[in-house]
Design an enzyme around this catalytic site. Sequence first.
Site, PDB file in Angstrom:
ATOM      1  N   HIS A 475      40.087  11.224  -1.503  1.00  0.00           N
ATOM      2  CA  HIS A 475      38.656  11.011  -1.255  1.00  0.00           C
ATOM      3  C   HIS A 475      38.331  11.154   0.234  1.00  0.00           C
ATOM      4  O   HIS A 475      37.436  11.927   0.613  1.00  0.00           O
ATOM      5  CB  HIS A 475      38.282   9.608  -1.760  1.00  0.00           C
ATOM      6  CG  HIS A 475      36.862   9.217  -1.518  1.00  0.00           C
ATOM      7  ND1 HIS A 475      35.933   9.149  -2.529  1.00  0.00           N
ATOM      8  CD2 HIS A 475      36.201   8.842  -0.382  1.00  0.00           C
ATOM      9  CE1 HIS A 475      34.757   8.776  -2.031  1.00  0.00           C
ATOM     10  NE2 HIS A 475      34.893   8.567  -0.726  1.00  0.00           N
ATOM     11  N   GLU A 476      39.049  10.420   1.056  1.00  0.00           N
ATOM     12  CA  GLU A 476      38.756  10.470   2.497  1.00  0.00           C
ATOM     13  C   GLU A 476      39.067  11.843   3.083  1.00  0.00           C
ATOM     14  O   GLU A 476      38.406  12.296   4.023  1.00  0.00           O
ATOM     15  CB  GLU A 476      39.527   9.367   3.229  1.00  0.00           C
ATOM     16  CG  GLU A 476      39.199   7.949   2.783  1.00  0.00           C
ATOM     17  CD  GLU A 476      37.719   7.619   2.873  1.00  0.00           C
ATOM     18  OE1 GLU A 476      37.004   8.228   3.699  1.00  0.00           O
ATOM     19  OE2 GLU A 476      37.261   6.748   2.113  1.00  0.00           O
ATOM     20  N   HIS A 479      36.026  14.003   2.762  1.00  0.00           N
ATOM     21  CA  HIS A 479      35.084  13.774   3.870  1.00  0.00           C
ATOM     22  C   HIS A 479      35.552  14.505   5.127  1.00  0.00           C
ATOM     23  O   HIS A 479      34.757  15.116   5.845  1.00  0.00           O
ATOM     24  CB  HIS A 479      35.004  12.274   4.192  1.00  0.00           C
ATOM     25  CG  HIS A 479      34.153  11.476   3.265  1.00  0.00           C
ATOM     26  ND1 HIS A 479      32.878  11.857   2.902  1.00  0.00           N
ATOM     27  CD2 HIS A 479      34.384  10.280   2.644  1.00  0.00           C
ATOM     28  CE1 HIS A 479      32.354  10.940   2.097  1.00  0.00           C
ATOM     29  NE2 HIS A 479      33.247   9.971   1.931  1.00  0.00           N
ATOM     30  N   HIS A 482      34.866  18.128   5.130  1.00  0.00           N
ATOM     31  CA  HIS A 482      33.441  18.391   5.314  1.00  0.00           C
ATOM     32  C   HIS A 482      33.113  18.505   6.805  1.00  0.00           C
ATOM     33  O   HIS A 482      32.267  19.324   7.204  1.00  0.00           O
ATOM     34  CB  HIS A 482      32.647  17.251   4.673  1.00  0.00           C
ATOM     35  CG  HIS A 482      31.237  17.589   4.328  1.00  0.00           C
ATOM     36  ND1 HIS A 482      30.340  16.654   3.857  1.00  0.00           N
ATOM     37  CD2 HIS A 482      30.538  18.753   4.383  1.00  0.00           C
ATOM     38  CE1 HIS A 482      29.173  17.226   3.633  1.00  0.00           C
ATOM     39  NE2 HIS A 482      29.251  18.501   3.958  1.00  0.00           N
TER      40      HIS A 482
END
Length: 691
Positions: A475-476, A479, A482
Amino acid sequence: MADSSFLSPDFEIRWSTLTADQVEPGVRQALTDAQAALDALATLPLDAVTYDNTFLALERATESLTLVWGKVTHLKSVADSPALREAHNKVLPEVSTFFARIALNPDLWARLRAYAESPAGQAHEGIHRRFIDETVADFRQAGADLPDAQRARLEAIQTELAQITQRYSEHVLDATNAWQIVIEDETRLAGIPAHARESARRSAASKGLGTADKPAWRFTLQMPSLEPVMVYAEDEALRRAMWSASTAVGATTEHDNRPLVPRILALRDEEAKLLGQPHFADHVLARRMAGSGQRALDFVVDLQTKAAAAFARENAELEAFKADQTGEPVGPLKAWEVMFWAEKLRRQQFDFDDEILRPYLPMNRVIGGLFTLAERVFGLRITERPAGEVEVWHEEVKFYEIRDRDDRHVGSFYADWHPRESKQGGAWMGYLITGGPQSDGSRLPHLGYILGNMTPPADGKPALLTHREVETIFHEFGHLLHHLLGEVEIKSLNGVNVAWDFVELPSQIMENWCWERESLDLFARHHETGETIPDEVFAKMIAARNFRSACATIRQVQFAKMDLLLHMQTDAFIGEPTELDAKISAAIADTMVPTEPPGRPMVYRFGHLFSGPTGYAAGYYSYKWAEVLDADAFGRFKDEGIFNADTGADFVRHILSRGNSADPAELFRAFRGRDPEVNALLERSGLLVAD
């Protein structure tokens, strides 16, 4: 000019020089320089305004301050100390006031508006049109059009919010660190997995507790310590003690957030009304995908409605199971029993225990597999720089470089995965330097970091993770990509600087690969034998995936509903802390698992909502909103191949590289070919009911 190590623009940061005594001179110099740049902009002759000396000048004006302050706040989150905290808190009001004043400076706003409304300003297209429009909207949303007295009040609100939310955050960290329970009777550890017992023994030894002959076991409120007890410990008194302590974080006299929350809510409500909005939710969501507090609440309530029958069924099933196992009458469980009996029920139904996966999820293999996946799907090559070659803030931190298919150095990042008392809880991603395309046609690399509080290594063995911890890492990392893959020329529109209910799409979509056999085989291998997860274990894992999924959904609904109601109906909640507790409990009663005693609202330890002036306030629904996006977007990978490089390239092209360069709904449609559909999430969660 001040001489402070925090002012250095070096890409490879010399963390050893960033000491507490350097904070104040560095921040003050950066503030002075930024103010001078803004003053120059604000005194331009109105007939001399250009794109470069207004909008682009505004973008450049705060770059140094953003870098300096980013280093300060980052260090405070990973290496907190009394000296650093004092230095940070000393300059925090000045920094908060500075940023609050930007949009409230009438002379500055006049120059920006003059250019935006000029023929030249109206003629811009593409990213520059987006930048002008977003900046103008930012200023108006922040109060640029307010009369003088109201602007001054808004500035004071922002400054107070920064200070009071900082205290809230410190109370949560300090309360978490202040509590421990030391066990000297080994029989009380029955049921707790071996890795957690060993971690507790080492934790006790690190505090001078116990001996080799007579060991002690120390448990804390850090999640790797708390969770195994709540899920597995046969000792009910131990579970009760940890539940009581964890739910009391932020609600005790020494670290008391109870008087802070009503004040934070009142300030936010006042801010919204000053800006012409009925409540803070509408103020915050006006330019997000949801558009308004009511639409976000309708979305949350709709999810609740769709999951309500399954939620009631799952709760009744657990109560009946406990009664059958104990011979007691059917009735609500105690609050500290839910996770314990849920795990026993899951084992009975699926013959599956999460702990059986740990040996197959060593940290080093998980990270290696994640990087391999990134290479195959997104065309990235990730390499670790040798230890000692690049400075880090702690010996456990690693530094990596990312290159793309064209061998461009697109960015670098730090990774810091294990808990420390000086480090805040949870997992998060952040950035320090924004590079990307430059006006001369070149490209500079981005710099970010990725952090967590995962199970640490023990006695020479690698860190063996839970599957949920693996999902968190993926998940991290989403980010992080991105930010690092951003190709937006305007820095403030790069990467994660997007609508809050869109920002979780790149992160949450990565979690999907943690459930696919083909991708699991990249990293889920036994730390001793190298064997992949056995077929029968994988089958049970998939079968158990949606165990109590309605409860998981309603838990997120609970947090989102509480958040939205607090920020839409603030007047109805503000009062004495005991009243606030009771009012919140009543408002979310239909989302609470029925227990005796009832569960406690987590409002006094809810850092997402109250550890910053805005943060996730009125925006916690974003997690479920983005789950709709990620489930639907991953459907394309499922259709075309989870390692399909062309699909991955499209995701980079339309989502990861675009930041806030276009409306998020437009970016999603560009990748998926249509608007998102909620059924993909319901199907993945096992909650899709046939008509």
